[in-house]
Design a protein around this motif. Sequence first.
Motif, PDB file in Angstrom:
ATOM      1  N   ARG A  33       0.830  -1.204   0.000  1.00 57.22           N
ATOM      2  CA  ARG A  33       0.000   0.000   0.000  1.00 57.22           C
ATOM      3  C   ARG A  33       0.870   1.262   0.000  1.00 57.22           C
ATOM      4  O   ARG A  33       0.546   2.250  -0.661  1.00 57.22           O
ATOM      5  CB  ARG A  33      -0.938   0.005   1.208  1.00 57.22           C
ATOM      6  N   LYS A  34       1.992   1.221   0.726  1.00 55.57           N
ATOM      7  CA  LYS A  34       2.898   2.365   0.747  1.00 55.57           C
ATOM      8  C   LYS A  34       3.466   2.644  -0.641  1.00 55.57           C
ATOM      9  O   LYS A  34       3.615   3.807  -1.037  1.00 55.57           O
ATOM     10  CB  LYS A  34       4.031   2.127   1.750  1.00 55.57           C
ATOM     11  N   VAL A  35       3.771   1.589  -1.390  1.00 57.08           N
ATOM     12  CA  VAL A  35       4.255   1.760  -2.760  1.00 57.08           C
ATOM     13  C   VAL A  35       3.157   2.379  -3.612  1.00 57.08           C
ATOM     14  O   VAL A  35       3.392   3.325  -4.366  1.00 57.08           O
ATOM     15  CB  VAL A  35       4.730   0.424  -3.368  1.00 57.08           C
ATOM     16  N   GLU A  36       1.940   1.852  -3.503  1.00 56.94           N
ATOM     17  CA  GLU A  36       0.803   2.363  -4.275  1.00 56.94           C
ATOM     18  C   GLU A  36       0.556   3.838  -3.976  1.00 56.94           C
ATOM     19  O   GLU A  36       0.314   4.633  -4.888  1.00 56.94           O
ATOM     20  CB  GLU A  36      -0.465   1.560  -3.969  1.00 56.94           C
ATOM     21  N   GLU A  37       0.622   4.209  -2.706  1.00 60.50           N
ATOM     22  CA  GLU A  37       0.384   5.606  -2.317  1.00 60.50           C
ATOM     23  C   GLU A  37       1.477   6.519  -2.864  1.00 60.50           C
ATOM     24  O   GLU A  37       1.195   7.646  -3.292  1.00 60.50           O
ATOM     25  CB  GLU A  37       0.295   5.722  -0.799  1.00 60.50           C
ATOM     26  N   ALA A  38       2.723   6.035  -2.851  1.00 60.90           N
ATOM     27  CA  ALA A  38       3.819   6.837  -3.383  1.00 60.90           C
ATOM     28  C   ALA A  38       3.669   7.029  -4.889  1.00 60.90           C
ATOM     29  O   ALA A  38       3.936   8.116  -5.414  1.00 60.90           O
ATOM     30  CB  ALA A  38       5.159   6.180  -3.060  1.00 60.90           C
ATOM     31  N   ILE A  39       3.224   5.984  -5.583  1.00 59.62           N
ATOM     32  CA  ILE A  39       2.994   6.087  -7.027  1.00 59.62           C
ATOM     33  C   ILE A  39       1.856   7.066  -7.290  1.00 59.62           C
ATOM     34  O   ILE A  39       1.937   7.910  -8.186  1.00 59.62           O
ATOM     35  CB  ILE A  39       2.690   4.704  -7.636  1.00 59.62           C
ATOM     36  N   ALA A  40       0.791   6.966  -6.506  1.00 61.52           N
ATOM     37  CA  ALA A  40      -0.363   7.840  -6.695  1.00 61.52           C
ATOM     38  C   ALA A  40      -0.007   9.300  -6.437  1.00 61.52           C
ATOM     39  O   ALA A  40      -0.532  10.195  -7.103  1.00 61.52           O
ATOM     40  CB  ALA A  40      -1.501   7.411  -5.773  1.00 61.52           C
ATOM     41  N   SER A  41       0.905   9.545  -5.494  1.00 64.22           N
ATOM     42  CA  SER A  41       1.293  10.918  -5.189  1.00 64.22           C
ATOM     43  C   SER A  41       2.198  11.500  -6.267  1.00 64.22           C
ATOM     44  O   SER A  41       2.373  12.715  -6.343  1.00 64.22           O
ATOM     45  CB  SER A  41       1.990  10.995  -3.835  1.00 64.22           C
ATOM     46  N   GLY A  42       2.806  10.617  -7.076  1.00 66.03           N
ATOM     47  CA  GLY A  42       3.668  11.079  -8.151  1.00 66.03           C
ATOM     48  C   GLY A  42       5.105  11.312  -7.726  1.00 66.03           C
ATOM     49  O   GLY A  42       5.903  11.833  -8.506  1.00 66.03           O
ATOM     50  N   ASN A  43       5.448  10.933  -6.512  1.00 62.62           N
ATOM     51  CA  ASN A  43       6.806  11.120  -5.996  1.00 62.62           C
ATOM     52  C   ASN A  43       7.658   9.904  -6.379  1.00 62.62           C
ATOM     53  O   ASN A  43       7.531   8.831  -5.789  1.00 62.62           O
ATOM     54  CB  ASN A  43       6.757  11.300  -4.479  1.00 62.62           C
ATOM     55  N   ALA A  44       8.541  10.075  -7.375  1.00 60.44           N
ATOM     56  CA  ALA A  44       9.327   8.955  -7.889  1.00 60.44           C
ATOM     57  C   ALA A  44      10.322   8.440  -6.856  1.00 60.44           C
ATOM     58  O   ALA A  44      10.507   7.221  -6.732  1.00 60.44           O
ATOM     59  CB  ALA A  44      10.059   9.372  -9.160  1.00 60.44           C
ATOM     60  N   SER A  77       7.182  -7.138 -10.260  1.00 60.28           N
ATOM     61  CA  SER A  77       7.419  -6.726 -11.637  1.00 60.28           C
ATOM     62  C   SER A  77       6.491  -5.598 -12.053  1.00 60.28           C
ATOM     63  O   SER A  77       6.919  -4.597 -12.647  1.00 60.28           O
ATOM     64  CB  SER A  77       7.237  -7.928 -12.564  1.00 60.28           C
ATOM     65  N   ARG A  78       5.220  -5.732 -11.743  1.00 58.36           N
ATOM     66  CA  ARG A  78       4.249  -4.717 -12.138  1.00 58.36           C
ATOM     67  C   ARG A  78       4.483  -3.398 -11.402  1.00 58.36           C
ATOM     68  O   ARG A  78       4.383  -2.326 -11.988  1.00 58.36           O
ATOM     69  CB  ARG A  78       2.828  -5.226 -11.902  1.00 58.36           C
ATOM     70  N   LEU A  79       4.806  -3.495 -10.118  1.00 56.40           N
ATOM     71  CA  LEU A  79       5.080  -2.276  -9.360  1.00 56.40           C
ATOM     72  C   LEU A  79       6.358  -1.597  -9.874  1.00 56.40           C
ATOM     73  O   LEU A  79       6.410  -0.373  -9.999  1.00 56.40           O
ATOM     74  CB  LEU A  79       5.211  -2.590  -7.869  1.00 56.40           C
ATOM     75  N   ALA A  80       7.376  -2.413 -10.177  1.00 56.20           N
ATOM     76  CA  ALA A  80       8.636  -1.854 -10.658  1.00 56.20           C
ATOM     77  C   ALA A  80       8.438  -1.134 -11.981  1.00 56.20           C
ATOM     78  O   ALA A  80       9.015  -0.050 -12.194  1.00 56.20           O
ATOM     79  CB  ALA A  80       9.675  -2.963 -10.809  1.00 56.20           C
ATOM     80  N   SER A  81       7.624  -1.694 -12.864  1.00 53.76           N
ATOM     81  CA  SER A  81       7.397  -1.040 -14.153  1.00 53.76           C
ATOM     82  C   SER A  81       6.634   0.271 -13.965  1.00 53.76           C
ATOM     83  O   SER A  81       6.892   1.254 -14.658  1.00 53.76           O
ATOM     84  CB  SER A  81       6.649  -1.969 -15.112  1.00 53.76           C
ATOM     85  N   ARG A  82       5.707   0.303 -13.005  1.00 52.67           N
ATOM     86  CA  ARG A  82       4.966   1.540 -12.726  1.00 52.67           C
ATOM     87  C   ARG A  82       5.879   2.608 -12.115  1.00 52.67           C
ATOM     88  O   ARG A  82       5.772   3.786 -12.444  1.00 52.67           O
ATOM     89  CB  ARG A  82       3.780   1.251 -11.817  1.00 52.67           C
ATOM     90  N   VAL A  83       6.789   2.186 -11.240  1.00 59.58           N
ATOM     91  CA  VAL A  83       7.722   3.137 -10.625  1.00 59.58           C
ATOM     92  C   VAL A  83       8.679   3.668 -11.692  1.00 59.58           C
ATOM     93  O   VAL A  83       8.991   4.855 -11.731  1.00 59.58           O
ATOM     94  CB  VAL A  83       8.499   2.467  -9.474  1.00 59.58           C
ATOM     95  N   LYS A  84       9.136   2.783 -12.575  1.00 60.99           N
ATOM     96  CA  LYS A  84      10.041   3.195 -13.637  1.00 60.99           C
ATOM     97  C   LYS A  84       9.353   4.191 -14.575  1.00 60.99           C
ATOM     98  O   LYS A  84       9.957   5.191 -14.958  1.00 60.99           O
ATOM     99  CB  LYS A  84      10.509   1.975 -14.428  1.00 60.99           C
ATOM    100  N   ALA A  85       8.104   3.920 -14.915  1.00 57.19           N
ATOM    101  CA  ALA A  85       7.354   4.839 -15.776  1.00 57.19           C
ATOM    102  C   ALA A  85       7.169   6.191 -15.092  1.00 57.19           C
ATOM    103  O   ALA A  85       7.182   7.237 -15.757  1.00 57.19           O
ATOM    104  CB  ALA A  85       5.999   4.238 -16.133  1.00 57.19           C
ATOM    105  N   LEU A  86       7.013   6.164 -13.781  1.00 62.86           N
ATOM    106  CA  LEU A  86       6.838   7.399 -13.016  1.00 62.86           C
ATOM    107  C   LEU A  86       8.104   8.254 -13.052  1.00 62.86           C
ATOM    108  O   LEU A  86       8.032   9.470 -13.178  1.00 62.86           O
ATOM    109  CB  LEU A  86       6.470   7.048 -11.570  1.00 62.86           C
ATOM    110  N   SER A  87       9.261   7.600 -12.967  1.00 62.61           N
ATOM    111  CA  SER A  87      10.522   8.332 -12.920  1.00 62.61           C
ATOM    112  C   SER A  87      10.935   8.871 -14.287  1.00 62.61           C
ATOM    113  O   SER A  87      11.700   9.820 -14.364  1.00 62.61           O
ATOM    114  CB  SER A  87      11.626   7.462 -12.333  1.00 62.61           C
ATOM    115  N   THR A  88      10.440   8.255 -15.368  1.00 66.46           N
ATOM    116  CA  THR A  88      10.813   8.726 -16.703  1.00 66.46           C
ATOM    117  C   THR A  88       9.965   9.896 -17.167  1.00 66.46           C
ATOM    118  O   THR A  88      10.354  10.645 -18.047  1.00 66.46           O
ATOM    119  CB  THR A  88      10.705   7.604 -17.750  1.00 66.46           C
ATOM    120  N   VAL A  89       8.804  10.052 -16.549  1.00 67.75           N
ATOM    121  CA  VAL A  89       7.900  11.132 -16.969  1.00 67.75           C
ATOM    122  C   VAL A  89       8.370  12.488 -16.494  1.00 67.75           C
ATOM    123  O   VAL A  89       8.959  12.681 -15.518  1.00 67.75           O
ATOM    124  CB  VAL A  89       6.453  10.863 -16.456  1.00 67.75           C
TER     125      VAL A  89
END
Length: 89
Positions: A33-44, A77-89
Amino acid sequence: MANTPQSQKRARQIERRTAVNKARRSRIRTFLRKVEEAIASGNADAARDALQAAQPELMRGVTKGIVHKNTASRKISRLASRVKALSTV
């Protein structure tokens, strides 16, 4: 209800193991959940840190028999790809 002494003992053991497994499962979900919240906040940076904290916790769940190995790998894997996409944007 258990009748024999052995079945009564097994019922007690199952009760204890269920409590331990429930606590472990809850802990894993908290990390996810902490990972999901960090992704949702947009903080890479926060998302990356949260993912690094969640990975060993999830794999520990695999060794303890809480989560299947493929399920844990898929989630990571799915979380890592979402985090990676977040950092490239």
